[in-house]
Motif scaffolding. Structure first.
Motif, PDB file in Angstrom:
ATOM      1  N   LEU A  61     -33.702  30.524 -23.303  1.00 31.27           N
ATOM      2  CA  LEU A  61     -35.018  29.880 -23.363  1.00 31.27           C
ATOM      3  C   LEU A  61     -34.921  28.420 -22.949  1.00 31.27           C
ATOM      4  O   LEU A  61     -35.699  27.940 -22.112  1.00 31.27           O
ATOM      5  CB  LEU A  61     -35.577  30.004 -24.782  1.00 31.27           C
ATOM      6  N   ARG A  62     -33.968  27.708 -23.502  1.00 27.77           N
ATOM      7  CA  ARG A  62     -33.806  26.276 -23.222  1.00 27.77           C
ATOM      8  C   ARG A  62     -33.419  26.026 -21.765  1.00 27.77           C
ATOM      9  O   ARG A  62     -33.759  24.985 -21.204  1.00 27.77           O
ATOM     10  CB  ARG A  62     -32.761  25.661 -24.149  1.00 27.77           C
ATOM     11  N   ARG A  63     -32.716  26.961 -21.162  1.00 26.29           N
ATOM     12  CA  ARG A  63     -32.274  26.800 -19.771  1.00 26.29           C
ATOM     13  C   ARG A  63     -33.296  27.330 -18.766  1.00 26.29           C
ATOM     14  O   ARG A  63     -33.060  27.298 -17.564  1.00 26.29           O
ATOM     15  CB  ARG A  63     -30.926  27.484 -19.587  1.00 26.29           C
ATOM     16  N   GLY A  64     -34.435  27.805 -19.281  1.00 27.67           N
ATOM     17  CA  GLY A  64     -35.515  28.230 -18.398  1.00 27.67           C
ATOM     18  C   GLY A  64     -35.277  29.539 -17.679  1.00 27.67           C
ATOM     19  O   GLY A  64     -35.805  29.752 -16.589  1.00 27.67           O
ATOM     20  N   LYS A  65     -34.533  30.434 -18.280  1.00 24.78           N
ATOM     21  CA  LYS A  65     -34.250  31.724 -17.647  1.00 24.78           C
ATOM     22  C   LYS A  65     -35.465  32.642 -17.795  1.00 24.78           C
ATOM     23  O   LYS A  65     -35.529  33.500 -18.664  1.00 24.78           O
ATOM     24  CB  LYS A  65     -32.989  32.333 -18.236  1.00 24.78           C
ATOM     25  N   LEU A  66     -36.409  32.428 -16.925  1.00 26.38           N
ATOM     26  CA  LEU A  66     -37.704  33.078 -16.975  1.00 26.38           C
ATOM     27  C   LEU A  66     -37.616  34.601 -16.968  1.00 26.38           C
ATOM     28  O   LEU A  66     -38.353  35.278 -17.679  1.00 26.38           O
ATOM     29  CB  LEU A  66     -38.524  32.598 -15.771  1.00 26.38           C
ATOM     30  N   GLY A  67     -36.710  35.125 -16.172  1.00 28.56           N
ATOM     31  CA  GLY A  67     -36.581  36.575 -16.033  1.00 28.56           C
ATOM     32  C   GLY A  67     -36.129  37.282 -17.293  1.00 28.56           C
ATOM     33  O   GLY A  67     -36.240  38.502 -17.391  1.00 28.56           O
ATOM     34  N   LYS A  68     -35.645  36.543 -18.262  1.00 25.62           N
ATOM     35  CA  LYS A  68     -35.152  37.153 -19.498  1.00 25.62           C
ATOM     36  C   LYS A  68     -36.216  37.256 -20.580  1.00 25.62           C
ATOM     37  O   LYS A  68     -35.944  37.749 -21.663  1.00 25.62           O
ATOM     38  CB  LYS A  68     -33.960  36.369 -20.018  1.00 25.62           C
ATOM     39  N   PHE A  69     -37.440  36.777 -20.282  1.00 29.66           N
ATOM     40  CA  PHE A  69     -38.499  36.763 -21.285  1.00 29.66           C
ATOM     41  C   PHE A  69     -39.778  37.364 -20.724  1.00 29.66           C
ATOM     42  O   PHE A  69     -40.237  36.976 -19.653  1.00 29.66           O
ATOM     43  CB  PHE A  69     -38.785  35.335 -21.754  1.00 29.66           C
TER      44      PHE A  69
END
Length: 97
Positions: A61-69
């Motif tokens: 979440l903190r690293r902005g991994k959009l595809g994981k959410f």
């Protein structure tokens, strides 16, 4: 080779307009959540405990991994950090429906 112009980076990297809209919504929501986490000044482990997430999930979440959410998951997290989401719906005049 011709150059294409896009309204946003999401439009450029998405396969469909629907996917681009979903990615835009997730990006805005993720940014707002991260802003709240910055305000709280929580460590990742504290954030995980408070949000019901694992530390690696908070890291994503903190690293902005959009595809994981998913949008649903981000909506749940947003509520847990005290955010209220308002939805604005407009007509896309370019739509042929």
């Amino acid at each position: 080779m011709t150059r294409q112009r896009f309204s946003s980076v999401w439009d450029a990297i998405s396969d469909t307009p629907q996917e681009a809209e979903n990615m835009k919504a997730r990006a805005v929501l993720m940014r707002a959540i991260n802003d709240r986490l910055d305000e709280f000044d929580w460590s990742q482990s504290t954030a995980g405990a408070n949000l019901g997430l694992t530390q690696p999930r908070v890291s994503d979440l903190r690293r902005g991994k959009l595809g994981k959410f998913s949008l649903d998951a981000l909506m749940d997290i947003a509520k847990k950090v005290g955010l209220t989401v308002e939805l604005k719906i407009t007509v896309d005049e370019k739509c042929g429906a």
